[in-house]
Design a protein around this motif. Structure first.
Motif, PDB file in Angstrom:
ATOM      1  N   ARG A 316      -6.410  15.949  96.023  1.00 41.49           N
ATOM      2  CA  ARG A 316      -5.180  15.351  96.572  1.00 41.49           C
ATOM      3  C   ARG A 316      -4.341  16.365  97.310  1.00 41.49           C
ATOM      4  N   CYS A 358       3.425  18.865 100.135  1.00 46.00           N
ATOM      5  CA  CYS A 358       4.562  18.801  99.218  1.00 46.00           C
ATOM      6  C   CYS A 358       4.704  20.149  98.498  1.00 46.00           C
ATOM      7  N   ARG A 360       6.358  20.874  95.873  1.00 46.11           N
ATOM      8  CA  ARG A 360       6.235  20.754  94.419  1.00 46.11           C
ATOM      9  C   ARG A 360       4.763  20.747  94.008  1.00 46.11           C
ATOM     10  N   LYS A 361       3.943  20.019  94.794  1.00 47.23           N
ATOM     11  CA  LYS A 361       2.519  19.926  94.473  1.00 47.23           C
ATOM     12  C   LYS A 361       1.864  21.303  94.519  1.00 47.23           C
ATOM     13  N   ALA A 366      -0.308  18.040  91.687  1.00 46.70           N
ATOM     14  CA  ALA A 366       0.018  16.665  92.095  1.00 46.70           C
ATOM     15  C   ALA A 366       0.553  15.894  90.894  1.00 46.70           C
ATOM     16  N   CYS A 367       1.578  15.064  91.152  1.00 44.11           N
ATOM     17  CA  CYS A 367       2.173  14.287  90.057  1.00 44.11           C
ATOM     18  C   CYS A 367       1.112  13.388  89.430  1.00 44.11           C
ATOM     19  N   ARG A 370       2.534   9.397  89.679  1.00 45.46           N
ATOM     20  CA  ARG A 370       2.956   8.722  90.904  1.00 45.46           C
ATOM     21  C   ARG A 370       2.093   9.195  92.066  1.00 45.46           C
ATOM     22  N   ARG A 371       2.101   8.389  93.128  1.00 42.25           N
ATOM     23  CA  ARG A 371       1.302   8.728  94.305  1.00 42.25           C
ATOM     24  C   ARG A 371       2.205   9.225  95.422  1.00 42.25           C
ATOM     25  N   CYS A 372       1.611   9.957  96.328  1.00 42.70           N
ATOM     26  CA  CYS A 372       2.423  10.578  97.388  1.00 42.70           C
ATOM     27  C   CYS A 372       2.823   9.564  98.475  1.00 42.70           C
ATOM     28  N   CYS A 378       6.717   9.352  99.240  1.00 46.62           N
ATOM     29  CA  CYS A 378       7.549  10.129  98.321  1.00 46.62           C
ATOM     30  C   CYS A 378       8.547  10.969  99.128  1.00 46.62           C
ATOM     31  N   ARG A 380       9.765  13.706  98.565  1.00 44.46           N
ATOM     32  CA  ARG A 380       9.516  15.156  98.527  1.00 44.46           C
ATOM     33  C   ARG A 380       8.422  15.587  99.501  1.00 44.46           C
ATOM     34  N   LEU A 381       7.756  14.623 100.145  1.00 46.62           N
ATOM     35  CA  LEU A 381       6.631  15.013 100.999  1.00 46.62           C
ATOM     36  C   LEU A 381       7.083  15.596 102.340  1.00 46.62           C
TER      37      LEU A 381
END
Ligand code: SF4
Length: 599
Positions: A316, A358, A360-361, A366-367, A370-372, A378, A380-381
């Motif tokens: 991802r 992202c 954060r990723k 990857a969270c 939740r999906r991007c 998202c 944050r992307l």
């Protein structure tokens, strides 16, 4: 320069033996798009002597034995595509043509090629060095999995192939370390990106339902698959362990995605961008037409469409190459005497994921929950199409380049979410980087089916279409959107397909579209839905069209013009859907018939 495929070519390099032999179900294409060429060249650059045996004959030992036995390991792959997807249509019929075989006739790649080649090696070299599986087929079948073609849950391919190790995902770093460990006489049991069989489970690894449980109970299969799916991020994944009879599959956590520097190093390797001369007599390899003068800009995809296996194979996290590396590759291509001025594709799994990720990723993985991109992008992307615009401009300005084309699909919602650079990127693409058709993949139009696919709602396509038309009108050229759709996806009834047909007629009358029947490839969430006939997230039962005739009928409804309309939703319009009945999300509909019996 090609890797050697004959003893004469081995000797011509001054080698007396090989360290690694790679066996593949494709003709040998020396291209950065082809896994066997990439892995071979990476090992070569690390100092190992590597040979290739493409499409060995299963009938005797002559082909598989022609280079002798390697010193470190055999690497076995089915080729760029899962052999059953390559050999069979979604209706189970044998395909006559094969784009990855010289001459185009589908007569060289066996079904379950990975198993067939591993067994061939064992037969002719009973006491040989380790056999290591890799490539897409092995990667997607690395744990117990539903196999559409035999309609059953099969064991990990590692057990069926009787191989020693399985390298999954993007394998460059894993195979390099594997070769070093085997050379040092050490077992690679802690190597990331590797699976192997053991007599007992591994401490600290997450035990997922056994092959036997997954076979007997669809609910256990669902738990198994979701635990597997949620443990694919290199920063957060746990190792997995799964019992198969009296043995255990040990699934080490994934290897980290390649860094930009590593990606650049891979693409700076010397690829011939051609089929090995040993295939010349058989004819051309059609896949080369698409990839010979194309440039991969990145790997990975955070789209996570439920029917797609890229998230499980490539990950991802998108790894992008540097602009300088891509420009160097463009210049190398442009200097070739056979280059006609057109870079056929500058892209990746999704063209417009290049150059941003992202934050954060990249730091925390990857969270898991939740999906991007779904159900909405998202925050944050922060999509940014600026790097792609700059890249395309620079490639197009290279001496000898007439056009740098974007032929990979573009994700409409991602483009529209970039308020600054999204539309300028689309304008650039439409004005200068399309060769007649621009690919997008809405896959369906009905909201309930799009939800099951993990795709955005259809409004983003319609908005994208309007911008595309506006920019195309500015050019004065005849250019089209080319849209991809899937028939017979789990949940899709004949009524839904009739609604999609109406959508195409109303909204995309002057657009080319292509329709594929859904193929339940291993290791996708849609395949999980197909097998269990349930939505794995809500637990609700799903209608799944499983008969060959019903699946083909759904495709025919979309592609054949003279089938009469039978859309029940026509009489069920609501105020909200007036004028666009394909967008119906609730309300009366023709009751789908019960799931038919298995074939
Ligand atoms: S924060 Fe958003 S964009 Fe980043 S990994 Fe999580 S879902 Fe994806």
């Amino acid at each position: 320069m090609f890797l050697p495929v004959t003893p004469e070519e081995v000797r011509a390099r001054g080698w007396t033996a090989l360290d690694v032999i790679l066996v593949t179900g494709d003709s040998y294409l020396d291209s950065p798009y082809v896994g066997v060429a990439v892995i071979g060249k990476v090992l070569l650059a690390a100092g190992w002597r590597v040979g290739v045996i493409p499409q060995p004959d299963l009938a005797g030992g002559e082909d598989i034995g022609r280079l002798g036995a390697p010193r470190l390991f055999w690497g076995v792959t089915g080729g760029c595509i899962d052999s059953l997807v390559a050999n069979r249509t979604a209706s189970g019929r044998r395909r006559r043509t094969d784009d990855f075989t010289a001459g185009g006739i589908n007569n060289r790649r066996p079904d379950r090629a990975v198993i067939a080649y591993a067994n061939l090696i064992r037969r002719h070299f009973p006491k040989t060095c380790p056999i290591v599986l890799g490539g897409l087929e092995a990667s997607l079948r690395r744990i117990a999995h539903y196999d559409f073609w035999s309609d059953r849950v099969r064991r990990s391919i590692l057990f069926d192939a009787k191989a020693d190790y399985l390298v999954y995902g993007m394998g460059e770093n894993t195979v390099r370390e594997l070769a070093a460990l085997l050379q040092a006489g050490r077992r690679p049991t802690d190597l990331r990106g590797l699976c192997y069989a053991a007599g007992e489970k591994k401490d600290g690894f997450l035990e997922i339902p056994s092959w036997e449980e997954a076979t007997a109970n669809p609910e256990a299969f669902t738990r198994m698959f979701l635990a597997f799916y949620r443990n694919q991020d290199a920063l957060t994944a746990r190792g997995l362990t799964q019992r198969h009879g009296d043995r255990w599959l040990i699934h080490n956590p994934p290897a980290a995605p390649l860094t930009q520097r590593e990606m650049d190093e891979v693409h700076d390797l010397d690829f011939a961008r051609d089929a090995h001369p040993c295939h010349r007599r058989a004819g051309v390899v059609r896949a080369l037409e698409t990839i010979r003068f194309s440039i991969p800009t990145h790997r990975g995809c955070y789209g996570e469409c439920n029917f797609c296996a890229i998230a499980v194979h490539e990950g991802r996290t998108v790894s992008s190459r540097s602009e300088a590396s891509i420009i160097r590759e463009g210049a190398r291509i442009a200097s070739r005497p056979d280059f006609k001025g057109y870079l056929h594709d500058v892209g990746g799994p999704t063209a417009n994921m290049y150059g941003f990720e992202c934050e954060r990723k990249l730091v925390r993985g990857a969270c898991p929950d939740r999906r991007c991109l779904y159900p909405e992008i998202c925050p944050r992307l922060r999509p940014d199409h600026g790097p792609q615009r700059a890249l395309l401009q620079k490639l197009a300005a290279l001496p000898g380049v007439k056009q740098a084309v974007v032929a990979s699909g573009i994700r409409c919602d991602l483009l529209l979410a970039d308020g600054k650079q999204g539309l300028p990127y689309l304008r650039d693409v439409v004005h200068r980087h399309v060769s007649g058709r621009l690919k997008v993949a809405p896959e369906h139009a009905a909201a309930p089916i799009l939800r099951l696919m993990g795709k955005p709602d259809i409004e983003s396509l319609l908005s994208f279409r309007d911008h595309f038309r506006r920019f195309t009108a500015q050019t004065g050229k005849r250019q089209f959107l080319s849209c991809y759709f899937i028939a017979a996806h789990p949940g899709c009834s004949q009524d839904d397909i009739e609604g999609l047909r109406l959508f195409l007629r109303q909204e995309l009358p002057a657009t080319a579209w292509q329709v594929q029947i859904f193929t339940p490839a291993p290791a996708t969430i849609s395949t999980l839905m197909y097998y269990t006939e349930r939505n794995p997230f809500s637990g609700r039962r799903l209608f799944v069209e499983k008969t060959v005739s019903g699946r083909e009928r759904q495709k025919q409804i979309l592609v054949e013009k003279n089938i009469p309309f039978r859309y029940a939703g026509e009489n069920n319009r609501t105020a909200a859907t007036e004028g666009k009945p394909w967008a119906r999300t609730k309300g009366p509909r023709r009751k789908p018939r019960r799931n038919p019996p298995r074939r």
